[in-house]
Write a protein that holds these residues in place. Structure first.
Motif, short mmCIF file in Angstrom:
data_model
loop_
_atom_site.label_atom_id
_atom_site.label_comp_id
_atom_site.label_asym_id
_atom_site.label_seq_id
_atom_site.Cartn_x
_atom_site.Cartn_y
_atom_site.Cartn_z
N GLY A 1 -9.93 31.54 -9.53
CA GLY A 1 -8.89 32.54 -9.31
C GLY A 1 -7.51 32.01 -9.66
N GLU A 2 -7.23 30.77 -9.26
CA GLU A 2 -5.93 30.17 -9.56
C GLU A 2 -5.76 29.96 -11.06
N ASN A 3 -6.87 29.66 -11.73
CA ASN A 3 -6.81 29.53 -13.18
C ASN A 3 -6.39 30.85 -13.81
N VAL A 4 -7.06 31.93 -13.39
CA VAL A 4 -6.74 33.22 -13.99
C VAL A 4 -5.30 33.61 -13.67
N ALA A 5 -4.85 33.27 -12.46
CA ALA A 5 -3.51 33.68 -12.03
C ALA A 5 -2.42 32.74 -12.55
N PHE A 6 -2.81 31.65 -13.24
CA PHE A 6 -1.84 30.61 -13.64
C PHE A 6 -0.65 31.19 -14.41
N GLY A 7 -0.96 31.99 -15.45
CA GLY A 7 0.11 32.54 -16.29
C GLY A 7 1.03 33.46 -15.51
N LEU A 8 0.45 34.20 -14.55
CA LEU A 8 1.26 35.11 -13.74
C LEU A 8 2.19 34.30 -12.83
N LYS A 9 1.66 33.19 -12.30
CA LYS A 9 2.47 32.33 -11.44
C LYS A 9 3.65 31.77 -12.24
N MET A 10 3.38 31.37 -13.47
CA MET A 10 4.45 30.84 -14.31
C MET A 10 5.52 31.90 -14.58
N ARG A 11 5.11 33.17 -14.53
CA ARG A 11 6.06 34.25 -14.76
C ARG A 11 6.73 34.69 -13.47
N GLY A 12 6.45 34.02 -12.38
CA GLY A 12 7.11 34.32 -11.11
C GLY A 12 6.54 35.53 -10.40
N VAL A 13 5.33 35.97 -10.75
CA VAL A 13 4.71 37.09 -10.04
C VAL A 13 4.32 36.62 -8.64
N ASN A 14 4.56 37.45 -7.64
CA ASN A 14 4.27 36.99 -6.27
C ASN A 14 2.78 36.90 -6.03
N ARG A 15 2.44 36.15 -5.01
CA ARG A 15 1.07 35.75 -4.78
C ARG A 15 0.11 36.94 -4.65
N ARG B 1 1.05 25.77 -21.80
CA ARG B 1 2.25 26.27 -22.49
C ARG B 1 2.02 27.70 -22.94
N SER B 2 0.84 27.96 -23.55
CA SER B 2 0.61 29.29 -24.09
C SER B 2 0.50 30.33 -22.98
N LEU B 3 0.21 29.86 -21.76
CA LEU B 3 0.14 30.80 -20.63
C LEU B 3 1.50 30.99 -19.99
N GLY B 4 2.52 30.34 -20.54
CA GLY B 4 3.87 30.60 -20.08
C GLY B 4 4.51 29.51 -19.26
N ALA B 5 3.91 28.32 -19.21
CA ALA B 5 4.49 27.24 -18.42
C ALA B 5 5.50 26.45 -19.26
N SER B 6 6.66 26.19 -18.68
CA SER B 6 7.66 25.39 -19.37
C SER B 6 7.20 23.93 -19.37
N PRO B 7 7.77 23.09 -20.23
CA PRO B 7 7.32 21.69 -20.27
C PRO B 7 7.35 21.01 -18.89
N ILE B 8 8.38 21.31 -18.10
CA ILE B 8 8.47 20.68 -16.77
C ILE B 8 7.34 21.17 -15.87
N LYS B 9 7.10 22.49 -15.93
CA LYS B 9 6.01 23.05 -15.12
C LYS B 9 4.66 22.50 -15.58
N VAL B 10 4.49 22.36 -16.89
CA VAL B 10 3.24 21.80 -17.41
C VAL B 10 3.02 20.43 -16.81
N PHE B 11 4.07 19.61 -16.77
CA PHE B 11 3.91 18.27 -16.23
C PHE B 11 3.57 18.30 -14.74
N SER B 12 4.33 19.10 -13.98
CA SER B 12 4.14 19.05 -12.53
C SER B 12 2.88 19.77 -12.08
N GLN B 13 2.48 20.85 -12.79
CA GLN B 13 1.35 21.65 -12.30
C GLN B 13 0.04 21.34 -13.00
N VAL B 14 0.11 20.75 -14.18
CA VAL B 14 -1.13 20.51 -14.91
C VAL B 14 -1.35 19.01 -15.15
#
Lengths: 358, 263, 308
Positions: free
Chosen positions: A93-107, B162-175
């Motif tokens: 689930g966290e994998n699928v939600a990863f991109g949304l989290k990066m976009r600041g979508v709430n939990r 990166r392609s899922l929208g993570a910035s380089p800093i986020k890539v480092f800290s989260q992945v």
């Protein structure tokens, strides 16, 4: 939305060109396969589109916007790689939600969207599992879900099915095509497997040695390849030198064939093996020749015959598997005029290139 | 069976030097030729814990130096390990060798060379000065361990993120960081241990005012108080044993230490 | 016209900049590590060189001379300590390497706990090992007590001198005790990384276990053996506290001799001590160079053999 334009894209690695002067346009909502043998530069092209590699020259444009200086995370282009690469430290689930989290979508929202997406790839209820608990096919489905949930303008798939078993592969093809139809996302599939490219795509861009050879629909590529290398890559097996005078083609071994296509000069003639008819009795009709069965091989869906004509011309014919043939049996082979195709032979580049298709 | 017996024998021999240490640390007046002490005591341990022995202070100094050294070498070693483990570039073998010289070449000349500079900078005899010279052995080991960690890391994860929208800093800290965490832990433990066990560098730069456990042990060994020596010795192997157990899994794993095999 | 050219120019410039960044990225990542090592270690060596050449002394600027080196090398004690250092380092490295190969093969299929137990000395400070070995092997040590209790010796005078002894037995035992687990650990890591198919193939082709070890396993282990023994040699050769506490008073190793010269009450001996220290470093560097030469040769003989 999602029209991709590649303009004069070139990338060299220590002066050896990996991709050379590539022009390509993909329409919004189209599925295009970038097909070619390994090392032809297709993955390099994909990486330049994704923004992981920077082109030496040329431009990548998406919906008219120049992407060259846009970092990968801001391109609206999602990527599915061959190995799936689910983050092993996160749940499904966290994998699928990863991109949304990066976009600041709430939990709450991203959980809801991720679960909906998992349902779409028939993995509802798998959200709390770890990637290590999934089978290869399931993992690849999660990878697709993870990329689609962010609603990208363009979905890039790099050999997405090559690590899967044959039967699983078809299932995945159907699923990906189904998801594409639902979302309307523009899709580019990089593959070395011509069968996969044919099944999955609206158009195929065939690439050799860093350059595009031919861009066409799968059917067009099958029937009207631009040269012998293309024809061979698409599964062609019968190639014979000859001379064309309009619709009347004479092979170097002496046979005269009638073709639907007109051509003039020295040519290389190719005949699709699965379009030939092989009969055990004489028959009237154009392009019919007496032959002998040299060998046969049963593949399950076909019976592959090697036939020898009187002129010692050797032909491959792929026919109905249920009919059995004996070695050295006398047969008659019929080459339908629409199964014939030719290209100017390399020794005669001056041959008339204006092929007319009827 | 003889194979296992041989292994058992080797283990016994390796453990042998610990035996007199353990006995001495709780023995009272264990005179030659007694095989077993007549009397047992905890006085060495009490002495060790008493404020006047300054051993507690030594533990604290050792800890402070080792922790600071570890953090600094992590900060420096992670990028260096990435470059060495994941990238190919001109001059790589030479730079790798250069980074590794401090663990092969004697530090004596270097120490004598910089001693007056450290004195002039006011770093001689300070914890900071000691931390600085401890970086000489820890950075190479850290780089080596992290280079093999990164060599086993699939950069595809970063491209994917990166392609899922993570910035380089986020890539480092989260992945990246979560994925290399086990290897980073091994590297950190390694650096901590090297610093904790280091004697010569502390001896030269500490100037008699930094008293880490090895310094105390060295001084005691020139005296003759076997009981206290044994107690201090046992105290100073505690982090090492913790290291061995925590890192035992990683020590089995080629990823973290295989790099040492290809210096 | 200018408006057309300007953005194109900017694009080219940004591309060149991006390319430069891409190419220099590994160097930038290495910069902190390289500069710390460069400034501390390299800078220290350079300062030592200047001092040994008399560019400046503790008392002020001096003048260039090789006097320190002349003084250092004319002292016969230098040569005996150099010999002693080589003796210890070569014997200890050779013995621990050979024994480690055996131990690694022995532990290859052993369980995790046996392997772990064999690595017990790895994280132990040298000084603890020294303390343990002193209490074990000294004339009044545990082993002497056991021998006496068994009636094998009558007094502690009968027990052979094993620490601070002329033959450096205690010193060698300490280094073996400490370094065998280290080399074994590295070799085990290399062994685990080997594709077992090579050995299975050799056996299938008719090699006996011994032939298989000698012709397949050992050559595959060679790079690991070489680099592990290089580290160990370098370490033993420059070790200070072990020979200082366990070695014989009359036969010092080079690092101990250097330390004695450096802390001599006669401050004018300092440049000499530094010259000695630099000689010590130069020898280690020469050993690295020989190692590189050997591995380069080995690599050109069999290229692409290792797959790590």
């Amino acid at each position: 939305m999602g029209q991709l334009v590649l303009e004069r894209l070139t990338k060299r690695f220590s002066d050896i060109p990996a991709v050379l002067d590539l022009w390509l346009e993909i329409e919004a909502g189209e599925i295009l396969s970038l097909l070619g043998p390994s090392g032809c530069g297709k993955s390099t092209t994909l990486q330049m589109i994704a923004g992981v590699l920077r082109p030496d020259t040329g431009a990548v444009q998406l919906d008219g916007a120049m992407l060259n200086d846009v970092p990968p995370e801001k391109r609206d282009i999602a990527l599915v790689l061959q190995r799936g690469l689910l983050f092993p430290h996160l749940t499904v689930g966290e994998n699928v939600a990863f991109g949304l989290k990066m976009r600041g979508v709430n939990r709450a929202d991203r959980d809801a969207q991720a679960n909906a997406m998992l349902r779409q790839v028939q993995l509802a209820g798998f959200g709390d599992r770890k990637p290590s608990e999934l089978s290869g096919g399931q993992a690849q489905r999660v990878a697709v879900a993870r990329s689609l949930v962010i609603q990208p303008k363009l979905l890039l798939l790099d050999e997405p099915l090559s690590a899967l078993d044959a039967n699983l592969r078809e299932e995945m093809q159907d699923l990906i095509l189904h998801l594409q139809a639902q979302t309307g996302v523009t899709m580019m599939v990089v593959t070395h497997d011509q069968a996969e490219a044919v099944v999955m795509s609206d158009r195929i861009a065939l690439m050799f040695d860093g350059q595009l050879r031919q861009v066409a629909t799968p059917e067009h590529l099958y029937r009207y390849p631009c040269d012998e290398a293309t024809a061979r890559f698409m599964g062609g097996v019968n190639f014979f030198p000859g001379h064309a005078q309009g619709h009347r083609w004479t092979l170097a071994t002496g046979e005269t064939l009638m073709s639907d296509v007109a051509q003039n000069g020295a040519v290389q003639v190719t005949i699709r093996p699965e379009q030939m008819r092989v009969l055990d009795h004489p028959t009237a009709g154009v392009n019919t020749f007496a032959a002998k069965v040299m060998s046969q091989r049963f593949t399950g869906t076909q019976r592959r015959l090697t036939l020898s004509l009187h002129s010692e011309l050797v032909l491959q014919a792929w026919v109905n598997p249920t009919q059995e043939w004996a070695i050295a049996q006398d047969v008659y082979v019929q080459l339908p005029p629409d199964a014939l195709w030719c290209f100017p032979s390399d020794s005669n580049p001056a041959a008339d290139l204006s092929l007319s298709i009827t | 069976m003889p194979r296992n017996a041989l292994i058992l024998l080797i283990i016994l021999v390796l453990f042998l030097p610990f035996l007199p240490l353990l006995v001495w640390s709780v023995a009272q007046g264990w005179f030659f030729p007694q095989l077993i002490p007549q009397q047992w005591t905890l006085e060495h341990w009490q002495q060790l814990l008493s404020a006047s022995s300054r051993i507690g202070e030594g533990v604290m100094q050792s800890l402070a130096i080792a922790l600071t050294t570890t953090v600094l070498s992590l900060l420096v070693g992670i990028p260096a390990g990435r470059a060495m483990g994941l990238m190919e570039f001109p001059g790589k073998p030479v730079l790798k060798l250069f980074l590794l010289t401090p663990i092969i070449v004697s530090p004596l000349a270097t120490l004598m060379g910089i001693q007056f500079v450290l004195i002039r900078l006011g770093l001689s005899g300070t914890l900071l000065g000691v931390v600085l010279v401890h970086l000489m052995p820890t950075i190479p080991y850290m780089t080596l361990v992290l280079a093999s960690v990164f060599a086993n890391f699939d950069v595809g994860y970063e491209i994917q993120a990166r392609s899922l929208g993570a910035s380089p800093i986020k890539v480092f800290s989260q992945v990246t960081l979560p994925l290399i965490a086990p290897g980073v832990a091994v590297g950190a433990l390694f650096a901590f241990l090297i610093s904790w066990n280091e004697f010569l560098l502390t001896f030269f730069v500490g100037g008699g005012s930094v008293f880490t456990l090895p310094m105390i042990l060295f001084t005691l060994l020139q005296g003759g108080n076997n009981g206290l020596i044994a107690a201090v010795a046992i105290t100073s192997i505690v982090p090492g044993l913790i290291f061995l157990f925590v890192a035992s899994k990683a020590l089995q794993n080629e990823a973290a230490l295989g790099g040492l095999g290809s210096v | 016209m200018v408006q057309v050219v300007q953005p194109e120019l900017r694009r080219v410039r940004s591309r060149i900049w991006a390319e430069w960044m891409e190419r220099s990225r590994p160097y930038l990542l290495l910069l902190p590590a390289l500069s710390i090592i460069g400034v501390l270690f390299g800078g220290g060596l350079l300062l030592a060189l200047f001092q040994s050449l008399g560019f400046f002394t503790l008392l002020g600027p001096g003048e260039l001379s090789l006097e320190a080196y002349r003084a250092a090398y004319s002292n016969s004690e230098f040569w005996t300590s150099l010999l002693q250092s080589f003796y210890i380092a070569i014997v200890a490295t050779a013995l621990s390497t050979v024994l480690s190969v055996g131990l690694a093969m022995l532990l290859r299929s052993a369980n995790r706990w046996a392997t772990l137990a064999c690595q017990i000395t790895l994280p132990i400070p040298h000084l603890v090992g020294i303390a343990g070995i002193l209490m074990l092997l000294a004339p009044s040590g545990l082993i002497a007590r056991v021998f006496l209790a068994l009636g094998w010796i009558q007094t502690d005078q009968d027990f052979p001198l094993l620490v601070n002894d002329g033959a450096s037995i205690g010193l060698l035992i300490h280094f073996l005790w400490k370094e065998i687990p280290f080399i074994t650990l590295i070799l085990l890591a290399v062994l685990r990384g080997l594709n077992p198919a090579y050995e299975q193939q050799a056996r299938a082709l008719g090699a006996s276990p011994w032939q298989c070890f000698w012709n397949v396993t050992l050559p595959l282990l060679k790079p690991g053996i070489l680099s592990a023994s290089l580290i160990v040699f370098g370490f033993i050769f420059s070790s200070f506290e072990v020979p200082f506490l366990l070695g014989a008073i009359q036969s010092r190793t080079l690092p101990v001799y250097v330390y004695r010269a450096f802390t001599d009450t006669d401050l004018t001996r300092r440049p000499e001590a530094i010259a000695l220290g630099l000689t010590l470093s130069a020898i280690s560097i020469a050993v690295i160079a020989i190692y590189l030469w050997i591995t380069a040769n080995a690599r050109s003989q069999v290229s692409g053999k290792r797959n790590s």
